[in-house]
Structure formats: structure tokens, C-alpha cells
Design an enzyme around this catalytic site. Sequence first.
Site, PDB file in Angstrom:
ATOM      1  N   TRP A 153       1.061  -1.386   0.062  1.00 39.46           N
ATOM      2  CA  TRP A 153      -0.056   0.130  -0.120  1.00 39.46           C
ATOM      3  C   TRP A 153       0.889   1.223  -0.014  1.00 39.46           C
ATOM      4  O   TRP A 153       1.795   1.248   0.733  1.00 39.46           O
ATOM      5  CB  TRP A 153      -0.773   0.129   1.153  1.00 39.46           C
ATOM      6  CG  TRP A 153      -1.666   1.060   1.378  1.00 39.46           C
ATOM      7  CD1 TRP A 153      -2.692   1.699   0.529  1.00 39.46           C
ATOM      8  CD2 TRP A 153      -2.106   1.848   2.462  1.00 39.46           C
ATOM      9  NE1 TRP A 153      -3.347   2.712   1.201  1.00 39.46           N
ATOM     10  CE2 TRP A 153      -2.921   2.754   2.283  1.00 39.46           C
ATOM     11  CE3 TRP A 153      -1.372   1.893   3.887  1.00 39.46           C
ATOM     12  CZ2 TRP A 153      -3.306   3.633   3.324  1.00 39.46           C
ATOM     13  CZ3 TRP A 153      -1.994   2.538   4.960  1.00 39.46           C
ATOM     14  CH2 TRP A 153      -3.100   3.637   4.451  1.00 39.46           C
ATOM     15  N   ASP A 158      -0.306  -5.537   9.682  1.00 38.47           N
ATOM     16  CA  ASP A 158      -1.370  -4.275   9.277  1.00 38.47           C
ATOM     17  C   ASP A 158      -2.642  -4.794   8.915  1.00 38.47           C
ATOM     18  O   ASP A 158      -2.696  -5.770   7.734  1.00 38.47           O
ATOM     19  CB  ASP A 158      -0.575  -3.490   7.883  1.00 38.47           C
ATOM     20  CG  ASP A 158      -1.755  -2.415   7.817  1.00 38.47           C
ATOM     21  OD1 ASP A 158      -2.748  -2.272   8.341  1.00 38.47           O
ATOM     22  OD2 ASP A 158      -1.473  -1.704   6.926  1.00 38.47           O
ATOM     23  N   LYS A 176     -12.781   0.240   7.169  1.00 35.02           N
ATOM     24  CA  LYS A 176     -13.469  -0.876   6.351  1.00 35.02           C
ATOM     25  C   LYS A 176     -14.588  -1.705   6.937  1.00 35.02           C
ATOM     26  O   LYS A 176     -15.485  -1.381   6.520  1.00 35.02           O
ATOM     27  CB  LYS A 176     -12.467  -1.489   5.598  1.00 35.02           C
ATOM     28  CG  LYS A 176     -11.252  -0.557   5.163  1.00 35.02           C
ATOM     29  CD  LYS A 176     -11.353   0.348   4.100  1.00 35.02           C
ATOM     30  CE  LYS A 176     -10.585   1.481   4.215  1.00 35.02           C
ATOM     31  NZ  LYS A 176      -9.537   1.722   3.222  1.00 35.02           N
TER      32      LYS A 176
HETATM   33  C1  LIG Z   1      -3.339  -1.726   3.994  1.00 40.15           C
HETATM   34  C2  LIG Z   1      -4.014  -0.598   4.636  1.00 40.15           C
HETATM   35  N1  LIG Z   1      -3.711  -0.386   5.850  1.00 40.15           N
HETATM   36  C3  LIG Z   1      -4.019   0.713   6.761  1.00 40.15           C
HETATM   37  C4  LIG Z   1      -5.036   1.439   5.922  1.00 40.15           C
HETATM   38  C5  LIG Z   1      -5.513   2.642   7.095  1.00 40.15           C
HETATM   39  O1  LIG Z   1      -6.807   3.032   6.965  1.00 40.15           O
HETATM   40  P1  LIG Z   1      -7.470   3.932   8.034  1.00 40.15           P
HETATM   41  O2  LIG Z   1      -6.012   4.739   8.532  1.00 40.15           O
HETATM   42  O3  LIG Z   1      -8.432   4.672   7.141  1.00 40.15           O
HETATM   43  O4  LIG Z   1      -7.975   3.274   9.048  1.00 40.15           O
HETATM   44  C6  LIG Z   1      -5.738   1.224   4.727  1.00 40.15           C
HETATM   45  C7  LIG Z   1      -6.377   2.070   4.202  1.00 40.15           C
HETATM   46  O5  LIG Z   1      -6.733   2.213   3.048  1.00 40.15           O
HETATM   47  C8  LIG Z   1      -5.072   0.134   3.939  1.00 40.15           C
HETATM   48  O6  LIG Z   1      -5.429  -0.115   2.827  1.00 40.15           O
END
Ligand SMILES: Cc1ncc(COP(=O)(O)O)c(C=O)c1O
Length: 398
Positions: free
Chosen positions: A130, A211, A246
Site C-alpha cells: 500500500w 497491518d 473498512k
Molecule cells: C493496507 C492498509 N492499511 C491501513 C489502512 C489505514 O486505514 P485508515 O487509516 O483509514 O484506518 C488502509 C486504508 O486504506 C490500508 O489499505
Amino acid sequence: MFEVLPQLSPDPILGLSAAFKQDTNPNKIDLGVGVYKDEQGNTPILSAVAKAQQVLLERETSKTYITPQGVQGFIDGMLSLILGDKSPVMLADRVAAVQAPGGCGSLRILAELLTRVNKDTKVWVSDPTWANHIPLIGNAGLAIETYPYFDKASASIRFDAMLDALKKVEKGDVVLLHGCCHNPTGADLTHEQWQAVMEVAKEREFLPFVDIAYQGFGDGIEEDAYGVRLLCENLPEVIIAASCSKNFGLYRERVGLAAIVTADTKTKSIAQAQIQNVARGIYSMPPSYGGALVDIILSDVALKQEWQSEVNEMRNRMRTLRSLLVDKLSEYGAQKDFSFVNQQKGMFSFLCISPEQVQKMRSEHSVYFVDSSRVNIAGISLSNVDDMAKAMVSVINS
Ligand SMILES: Cc1ncc(COP(=O)(O)O)c(C=O)c1O
């Protein structure tokens, strides 16, 4: 004074959204931004969340600060969701944890904690990973290295190459692993592969950094925690960044969990104080609202069940769309086998087409997704899957 700073080029995902908005084609399709969408293209408030909001409205009597570690019920609920109800590391009192502003906030404070341990720590991330992992971890001052992960030509995990790379990782280095629903590829490790990674981690004494941002979107809420639980039950130390964006649909409320599994209870209390101190120096304490909602949902049997069935519904919808897309591509005569899309998990898939083909999808068919060929499966719907498949076939067969 800010004129000394360079002009930054726009974020590719935001640029894509802007281009999508400007496109006047009524049949345009947005598969770019990573948020869940329903059949109508909306990202609704989950019904369990809406009910929890009502409960909170009646229950909340003050807006004074919450504690630095966050809502304790949220932390306990999330830890049992991720680690399991009877988690040995929980029973042994080896887990420090705080509520944090989203998965991003969790990733960042854990990265800052790692710099306190050793500022020269190397963090190994999958190639690809990511995109936001790089600034979230790199801006804390840690060096980033990559290990091979996905082969676009065969649309599969390069597991032998990954394992070979991990066998060279040094003691004290950190290896970032996606708990489930790998972003961007949708390609997840099998149970046997998790086992092999765990054994290498034990042998090389590196620290796994998991993660987990899509628990429940892959195979199921319990099933998706297989890898993280295996690591926690077999290794002395693991760190975890979890997101509620999500699976609870709480994106804008910014709620996540940073957890540190330590070797013993004494180290746990050191880690607990340190992670709170890291957070104190960045945002002081976490926002309360999202954590309070998750706490209400996870501590109420009926609401939890309702939430679980909503997660199941989202997962099943994405699975149906995957197989529908694969069927349509073959029905319309695609000269490439896309059945791998059915094996990929969660919200994303790499379609494994070239950047030129992705651009053609955009310019000739108004189907928008990033150049890597990552698509948001939830952006597909029963009403646009035909257009999407026909566009793909026309681009890849030409
Ligand atoms: C792989 C991954 N890690 C962490 C996140 C963190 O998301 P958030 O900060 O919106 O909770 C995302 C969001 O797209 C993600 O795709």
C-alpha cells in the site's frame, strides 16, 4: 517562508478522482479510491453503527478528554476480535495497546516507537505494498527495504523469492505483513505460507509488523485473523496496526488500534507507557467517537451479531462481483485468463494489465483505476459489470 518548499505533484489517487468527476460520460465507472460501495455506489453507515450512535447519544454525558490509551472497552473488544477470545498472549498479560486515529495513526505511532528502540531499524515491506506505508513508516525516520511479493506475469505470490529474502533479514529488523486482503494485490498467504513465514521470523529473530485493515473482507472475521494469531502464539514479539475504517465503515471517524505483543508482562508495561508517550507527543490522545461506537457494538450480543452479518454481506457481495467479472470476461472472449481474480481476497484486485491498457480503459471507456491495475472490486456493480467487462475485453484483445 514556504516558497522554499517544492511544489508537489498531485496524489495519483486524488488526481484520478478529480478526472472521474470531470468525465461527462453517464456510464463512467470509478474503481479507484479504496472505500466499500454498495450496489448503488454509496458508502452507507452500517446499521449496527447507526444503532450504536443512538445508544451513544443517550449515554454520553461529557465531551471531556478520554484517557490517553483510549476507550478500554474498545481496546479489549478489538484485541479479542484480532487475537481471539482465548488468546494465550492476552491471558498471559503480554499485550500493550492503544486506540489510535485510524490504521494510519496506528502505523505511525508504532513506527515512532520503533525509532525509540533503534533509529537505524530497517522495515521490510512487500513489493508492492500500500503506497501510504512508505510515508507513514519512512517519515518516522526508519529505513525501508522491500521483499518480493507478487508476480504480475503469473498473477501469483512469489513465495519462494519472498522466503529467500526473509531468510536474509537481520535480527531486530522489522517485516511488515498484511494480515489479510493484501492491498494492492488481493493476494494472501496460505496457512502453510504463514507457517513458513513464522518459522523464518523465529529463526532470524525479526519482528513481524502486521497491518490488518480488512478483517472480515477476505474469508471471514475469524478466518482472516489466522496469520496474525499464528505469529502471536508462536513468537515472543509482534506489533499490530488495525483499522476500523473498512469493516465498521467508520472511515472519517478515524479509529484504529495499535498493539504490541511483548515477551513478558514487565515489558508490556514499558511498551504501554512508551506508546502512550509517543501518541502524547503527536496528537496527545485519540478521538473518542469511533472507538465508543465500536465498543458499544462489540459489547452487545445483538449489535455484534448484526455487525457480523453486515460484514458477511459486504464480503459476499465482493465475492459475487469477482466471479461475475471473471465470467463476463470469459463470455465476451477475453484472450487472457482472469480466473485468478476469484482467488484474490478483499476489496482489491490487481488485474495484471499494463499501465498503457489502464490508461486506455480510462480514455476510451471511462473506467477509472490506478496505473498499477489495482481495482476496487466494490466499485463494480450488477449494473456496470457488463460495461466493465466489455471495455476490458476491447482493450486487452486489441
Ligand atoms: C493496507 C492498509 N492499511 C491501513 C489502512 C489505514 O486505514 P485508515 O487509516 O483509514 O484506518 C488502509 C486504508 O486504506 C490500508 O489499505
